[in-house]
Enzyme design. Structure first.
Site, short mmCIF file in Angstrom:
data_model
loop_
_atom_site.label_atom_id
_atom_site.label_comp_id
_atom_site.label_asym_id
_atom_site.label_seq_id
_atom_site.Cartn_x
_atom_site.Cartn_y
_atom_site.Cartn_z
N PRO A 17 18.13 35.91 15.22
CA PRO A 17 16.58 35.37 15.27
C PRO A 17 16.48 34.02 16.12
CG PRO A 17 17.28 35.16 13.12
CD PRO A 17 18.48 35.95 13.69
N ASP A 46 19.83 29.46 16.28
CA ASP A 46 19.93 30.52 15.17
C ASP A 46 19.21 30.43 14.03
OD1 ASP A 46 20.42 32.61 13.29
OD2 ASP A 46 22.40 32.97 13.71
N HIS A 47 18.08 30.93 13.75
CA HIS A 47 17.18 30.23 12.88
C HIS A 47 17.52 30.42 11.36
CE1 HIS A 47 13.52 28.39 11.32
NE2 HIS A 47 12.68 28.75 12.65
N ARG A 48 18.57 31.43 11.36
CA ARG A 48 19.15 31.64 10.06
C ARG A 48 20.09 30.71 9.50
NH1 ARG A 48 22.45 37.14 11.37
NH2 ARG A 48 23.06 35.61 13.21
#
Length: 456
Positions: free
Chosen positions: A250, A428-430
């Protein structure tokens, strides 16, 4: 036919590397570059390819033996012989970090361009499975395996091969001894995925499938003359990896402008003064130095997410290896500068130039393309005002750099001409939220505006 020795090619700085898997036996017919044995050092796994097409005469190594560059691992007969089905391309060097077990069936579908040779493709682009293909496991089976904590049993070389094709090993049914996953198991899974309905659900269940439409089958010859040009090996590998990263991560891209007016003037001054000494500082070298300083201030950007462990965690790296995208005739490759934080700008510039030259000549060793913590993709020499680079997994961020442009900037009383360098950070939005990404990008811009800040 003639007999030749099969020797271990250039494997970087590694020596006395143990053999962990032998993939062929005497009498097997192989194509050029087909993997023969798999080696594993303390940092990487690599397959030794066949130097030519032919028939294996003997294999003189076994699992546990140690080899180095130039070691003879067997012999083979080469020469005229009936054509055989092409073998899969050798797996690239891959770090031991494995991908997260959240890949949907869309990943192998996206990697169809890199499907194993045991799947045949007609001129129209449709795939025909070979006999013995196994069915795609159901979502219930996958969920039961994940809930039960079952881990895939596969060698490092098979894990690297699975990553190349975007396959989640947790979804592959093993047929090898003691439940070990073999290359045939991975090939069969990909063939099953190519035939499975596009609505297949992800391993996590709950309707997480991507519902992708099948790849369009078009007979382009109906519209005019065409030329069929085979993909280079680099593009084949990149296609599978990029498709997986695009689907699974994501990612969000954040943009920032860096005022490099003073830095560019300083760079040109040093180059003019040191021209006779052969010193040539590049803007990329300064960017690498600024990124190293930013990684120390924001250590979460120098990490990798591990979702394969029983307890998911972040792997925080205590080293700083920087990769940079290099344009070659065969496609983009990413050489890696090791311990970039410990090197000066002049040394970074020289090393970038050497690695870029080796990349264009196709002479990069396996070790020189491995272990990056963070990647920089600079297209400034070509143009562009901004772009969204794709993260190079298992890294969690990548910095895109576009062409610097002179722009009018308000200084409080008048507009002044300033040289502006566009920065595009994909994260990476995680692992990294929007606030952290914005701070990181702004910090890199501030360092480039005044490189004295790197000393603080």
């Amino acid at each position: 036919m003639s007999t030749i020795n099969i020797e271990v090619p250039d494997i970087g700085d590694f020596s006395d590397v143990p053999v962990i898997e032998v993939m062929v036996k005497p009498g097997d017919r192989v194509e050029a570059d087909a993997p023969l044995v798999s080696l594993e050092s303390d940092k990487a796994t690599m397959d030794i390819p066949a130097p030519h097409a032919g028939v294996i005469g003997q294999i003189t190594v076994k699992v546990g033996d140690r080899v180095s560059q130039g070691s003879v691992i067997g012999t083979m007969e080469v020469g005229e012989a009936p054509a055989a089905a092409p073998a899969p391309a050798p797996a690239p060097v891959a770090a031991a970090v494995t991908p997260a077990p959240t890949a949907a069936v869309a990943a192998p579908v996206a990697a169809a361009g890199a499907a194993p040779a045991t799947t045949t493709q007609s001129a129209r682009g449709d795939y025909t499975p070979a006999a013995g293909a196994v069915a795609l496991p159901s979502a219930a089976d996958i969920a039961a395996e994940l809930v039960g904590g079952k881990k895939a049993h596969a060698s490092p070389s098979m894990r690297a091969y699975a990553r190349e094709l975007g396959v989640d090993l947790a979804r592959v049914k093993a047929s090898g001894p003691k439940g070990r996953i073999t290359r045939e198991d991975i090939n069969a899974f990909v063939k099953g995925a190519l035939q499975a309905p596009a609505t297949a659900q992800a391993a996590t269940g709950g309707g997480g499938g991507l519902d992708l439409l099948p790849w369009p089958k078009v007979d382009f010859t109906k519209f005019g003359d065409i030329e069929r040009k085979p993909l280079s090996r680099i593009r084949k590998l990149s296609a599978a990896n990029l498709a997986r990263n695009w689907v699974m991560i994501p990612a969000v891209t954040y943009h920032e402008d860096a005022d490099v007016t003073e830095l560019e003037a300083f760079r040109q001054q040093i180059n003019a003064e040191q021209a006779k000494a052969g010193v040539k500082l590049t803007m990329l070298a300064f960017i690498i130095k600024a990124v190293c300083a930013a990684l120390k201030k924001f250590p979460e950007f120098n990490s990798s997410i591990d979702l394969q462990a029983e307890e998911p965690a972040l792997i925080m790296k205590q080293y700083c290896h920087i990769g940079f995208a290099a344009d070659t005739p065969g496609g983009l490759v990413v050489p890696v500068i090791r311990d970039a934080d410990k090197k000066g700008v002049a040394q970074l510039a020289a090393e970038c130039g050497e690695l870029a030259t080796k990349a264009r000549d196709g002479k990069l060793s396996a070790a020189e393309m491995q272990g990056a913590c963070f990647t920089i993709s600079s297209v400034g020499g070509l143009g562009g005002t901004g772009f969204a680079p794709i993260i190079n997994a298992p890294e969690v961020a990548i910095l895109g750099v576009s062409r610097s442009t002179m722009k009018p900037v308000w200084d409080g009383s008048a507009f002044q001409p300033r040289l502006i360098l566009p920065l595009s950070l994909t994260a990476d939005h995680r692992v990294i939220d929007g606030a952290a990404a914005t701070r990181f990008n702004a910090h890199v811009a501030a360092l480039l505006a005044d490189m004295r800040r790197v000393l603080m």
